[in-house]
Design a protein around this motif. Structure first.
Motif, PDB file in Angstrom:
ATOM      1  N   LYS A 173      18.683  10.770  29.867  1.00 21.98           N
ATOM      2  CA  LYS A 173      19.269  12.343  29.098  1.00 21.98           C
ATOM      3  C   LYS A 173      20.337  11.494  29.057  1.00 21.98           C
ATOM      4  O   LYS A 173      21.327  11.095  29.888  1.00 21.98           O
ATOM      5  N   ILE A 174      21.305  11.475  27.990  1.00 19.33           N
ATOM      6  CA  ILE A 174      22.920  11.823  27.568  1.00 19.33           C
ATOM      7  C   ILE A 174      23.530  12.352  28.688  1.00 19.33           C
ATOM      8  O   ILE A 174      23.812  13.468  28.890  1.00 19.33           O
ATOM      9  N   GLY A 175      24.538  11.785  29.931  1.00 24.22           N
ATOM     10  CA  GLY A 175      24.944  12.890  30.662  1.00 24.22           C
ATOM     11  C   GLY A 175      24.741  12.672  32.125  1.00 24.22           C
ATOM     12  O   GLY A 175      25.072  13.286  33.112  1.00 24.22           O
ATOM     13  N   HIS A 176      23.331  12.239  32.138  1.00 20.69           N
ATOM     14  CA  HIS A 176      22.619  11.275  33.544  1.00 20.69           C
ATOM     15  C   HIS A 176      23.524  10.021  34.259  1.00 20.69           C
ATOM     16  O   HIS A 176      24.230   9.533  33.594  1.00 20.69           O
ATOM     17  N   SER A 177      23.792  10.689  35.465  1.00 22.24           N
ATOM     18  CA  SER A 177      24.333   9.638  36.540  1.00 22.24           C
ATOM     19  C   SER A 177      23.466   8.712  36.782  1.00 22.24           C
ATOM     20  O   SER A 177      22.432   9.295  37.633  1.00 22.24           O
ATOM     21  N   MET A 178      23.101   7.356  37.350  1.00 23.09           N
ATOM     22  CA  MET A 178      22.350   6.673  37.904  1.00 23.09           C
ATOM     23  C   MET A 178      23.207   4.862  37.957  1.00 23.09           C
ATOM     24  O   MET A 178      23.942   4.506  37.613  1.00 23.09           O
ATOM     25  N   LYS A 179      22.356   4.620  39.127  1.00 21.55           N
ATOM     26  CA  LYS A 179      22.291   3.584  39.768  1.00 21.55           C
ATOM     27  C   LYS A 179      21.462   2.178  39.005  1.00 21.55           C
ATOM     28  O   LYS A 179      20.604   2.962  38.199  1.00 21.55           O
ATOM     29  N   GLY A 180      22.733   1.050  38.610  1.00 19.67           N
ATOM     30  CA  GLY A 180      21.630   0.301  37.157  1.00 19.67           C
ATOM     31  C   GLY A 180      21.898  -0.979  37.051  1.00 19.67           C
ATOM     32  O   GLY A 180      22.938  -1.189  38.661  1.00 19.67           O
ATOM     33  N   LEU A 202      25.915   4.137  36.651  1.00 19.45           N
ATOM     34  CA  LEU A 202      25.902   4.238  34.804  1.00 19.45           C
ATOM     35  C   LEU A 202      26.373   5.916  34.607  1.00 19.45           C
ATOM     36  O   LEU A 202      26.075   6.729  35.240  1.00 19.45           O
ATOM     37  N   LEU A 203      26.787   5.961  33.304  1.00 18.97           N
ATOM     38  CA  LEU A 203      26.467   7.768  32.931  1.00 18.97           C
ATOM     39  C   LEU A 203      26.446   7.193  31.632  1.00 18.97           C
ATOM     40  O   LEU A 203      27.085   6.286  30.869  1.00 18.97           O
ATOM     41  N   ILE A 204      25.107   7.143  30.920  1.00 18.73           N
ATOM     42  CA  ILE A 204      23.823   7.751  30.232  1.00 18.73           C
ATOM     43  C   ILE A 204      25.351   8.461  29.099  1.00 18.73           C
ATOM     44  O   ILE A 204      25.442  10.056  29.333  1.00 18.73           O
ATOM     45  N   CYS A 205      25.608   7.887  28.093  1.00 12.41           N
ATOM     46  CA  CYS A 205      26.671   7.914  26.988  1.00 12.41           C
ATOM     47  C   CYS A 205      26.987   8.624  25.114  1.00 12.41           C
ATOM     48  O   CYS A 205      26.952   9.117  24.517  1.00 12.41           O
ATOM     49  N   GLY A 206      25.601   7.396  25.092  1.00  6.49           N
ATOM     50  CA  GLY A 206      25.312   7.677  23.576  1.00  6.49           C
ATOM     51  C   GLY A 206      23.549   7.265  23.580  1.00  6.49           C
ATOM     52  O   GLY A 206      23.301   6.695  24.095  1.00  6.49           O
ATOM     53  N   LYS A 207      23.443   7.017  22.382  1.00  2.65           N
ATOM     54  CA  LYS A 207      22.428   6.809  21.998  1.00  2.65           C
ATOM     55  C   LYS A 207      21.665   6.065  21.214  1.00  2.65           C
ATOM     56  O   LYS A 207      22.921   6.483  19.861  1.00  2.65           O
ATOM     57  N   THR A 208      21.275   4.838  20.829  1.00  6.94           N
ATOM     58  CA  THR A 208      21.210   3.946  19.169  1.00  6.94           C
ATOM     59  C   THR A 208      19.939   3.954  19.664  1.00  6.94           C
ATOM     60  O   THR A 208      19.207   3.928  20.073  1.00  6.94           O
ATOM     61  N   ASP A 209      19.703   3.008  17.472  1.00  6.13           N
ATOM     62  CA  ASP A 209      18.838   2.255  17.607  1.00  6.13           C
ATOM     63  C   ASP A 209      18.305   1.510  17.976  1.00  6.13           C
ATOM     64  O   ASP A 209      16.251   1.225  18.532  1.00  6.13           O
ATOM     65  N   MET A 210      18.143   0.547  19.376  1.00  5.40           N
ATOM     66  CA  MET A 210      18.309  -0.548  20.194  1.00  5.40           C
ATOM     67  C   MET A 210      18.267   0.218  21.332  1.00  5.40           C
ATOM     68  O   MET A 210      16.962  -0.164  22.523  1.00  5.40           O
ATOM     69  N   ALA A 247      33.873  12.327  32.153  1.00  7.20           N
ATOM     70  CA  ALA A 247      32.182  13.410  32.361  1.00  7.20           C
ATOM     71  C   ALA A 247      32.183  13.948  31.571  1.00  7.20           C
ATOM     72  O   ALA A 247      31.832  13.636  29.567  1.00  7.20           O
ATOM     73  N   TYR A 248      30.512  14.497  31.606  1.00  4.11           N
ATOM     74  CA  TYR A 248      29.444  15.650  30.874  1.00  4.11           C
ATOM     75  C   TYR A 248      29.756  16.864  30.647  1.00  4.11           C
ATOM     76  O   TYR A 248      29.504  17.461  31.749  1.00  4.11           O
ATOM     77  N   LEU A 249      30.597  17.487  30.054  1.00  5.84           N
ATOM     78  CA  LEU A 249      30.884  18.367  29.785  1.00  5.84           C
ATOM     79  C   LEU A 249      30.697  19.217  28.841  1.00  5.84           C
ATOM     80  O   LEU A 249      30.627  19.074  27.660  1.00  5.84           O
ATOM     81  N   LYS A 250      30.887  20.568  28.959  1.00  5.30           N
ATOM     82  CA  LYS A 250      30.550  21.592  28.248  1.00  5.30           C
ATOM     83  C   LYS A 250      31.401  22.673  27.248  1.00  5.30           C
ATOM     84  O   LYS A 250      32.406  22.736  27.383  1.00  5.30           O
ATOM     85  N   VAL A 251      30.879  22.380  25.671  1.00  4.30           N
ATOM     86  CA  VAL A 251      32.172  23.269  24.899  1.00  4.30           C
ATOM     87  C   VAL A 251      31.830  24.658  25.109  1.00  4.30           C
ATOM     88  O   VAL A 251      30.503  25.087  24.787  1.00  4.30           O
TER      89      VAL A 251
END
Length: 283
Positions: free
Chosen positions: A187-194, A155-163, A74-78
């Protein structure tokens, strides 16, 4: 066996001034505080309750629904930082700990992160981790599921890389969305179909939001023609236009749009130049 971090249907076996005790089977009697009990609760009822540890590390029950259960992401706030780690808001009274040893990178108060919730084998308590690769599969053939190209997935977007972007697939695997496959803001935390785009030789999983097969391209071609007709046969949305402008109008990638334009040009249905597209009138 009763598992902490999940919902269970448990029988009310005793009522006390401050709540109800549930039959926790191998965990013994578990308190369900009055404020977290269903209206009209009484001895003999079955209660659908979530089991976790309270601030005093006692196993406790609640009918509140947390934002995530054990063995899920899950995408959770500190919400706070302590000597042992950071605490994230997962929807219950006691916040969830992400120990420093489970942080792939430093976490800051007020920011949100994708975490995996697990049960610590030594303490039996729930905790969370941003070290996702320690808990999720990175190859399609690994236990937990085998994927096929063109398969629709969550899909749950969880990170970003150079690729591009890393994404969690169906809650069990990790995959990669290459930058040229991303045609809409994410954005990181977005849930969507892929979709599963391909399985690489090393078993790693490539993802996409849309397949550029002939049938999909033909549908897009007709959408472009309809758009031209609606705008008196002219459009300034060319193959040189920005990807976000193309996605906004047709919800496809720039690459898919260029292929559809190329097909229409070969069919002599449109004329192309750097600044506009012109519909060829049938005579």
């Amino acid at each position: 066996m009763l598992q902490v971090g999940m919902f269970h249907s448990l029988e009310v076996i005793n009522e006390v001034p401050f709540g109800f005790y549930l039959d926790g089977q191998d965990k013994g009697q578990i308190l369900l505080p009055t404020k977290n009990a269903p209206l009209g609760c009484k001895v003999g009822d079955k209660v659908h309750a979530f089991i976790y540890h309270d601030s005093d590390d006692r196993i406790i029950a609640t009918t509140k629904r947390p934002k995530v259960c054990v063995d899920h992401c899950a995408y959770l706030k500190v919400v706070s930082i302590s000597k042992v780690g950071v605490f994230v808001d997962w929807g219950l009274e006691k916040d969830l700990l992400v120990p420093y040893s489970e942080q792939a990178y430093p976490m800051s108060e007020g920011l949100s992160y994708v975490v995996y919730v697990f049960c610590d084998e030594e303490t039996g308590r729930l905790a969370a981790s941003t070290r996702l690769s320690d808990f999720l599969y990175e190859e399609s053939s690994e236990e937990g599921g085998t994927f096929e190209p063109k398969q629709e997935v969550e899909l749950l977007i969880c990170g970003k890389t150079d690729m591009g972007y890393k994404a969690i697939i169906n809650g069990s695997h990790l995959g990669l969305l290459f930058r040229d496959e991303v045609f809409k803001p994410i954005k990181i935390g977005h849930s969507m179909k892929g979709y599963i785009k391909s399985i690489r030789e090393d078993g790693k999983i490539n993802l996409c939001f849309q397949f550029h097969d002939p049938s999909a391209r033909n549908t897009l071609e007709e959408q472009i023609i309809e758009d031209l007709i609606a705008h008196d046969g002219l459009s300034t949305l060319t193959d040189k236009s920005a990807a976000d402008e193309i996605a906004k109008r047709f919800n496809v990638s720039k690459n898919a749009y260029k292929k559809a334009l190329g097909s229409l040009y070969k069919q002599k249905r449109i004329l192309l130049d750097k600044s506009k597209i012109t519909l060829v009138e049938n005579k």
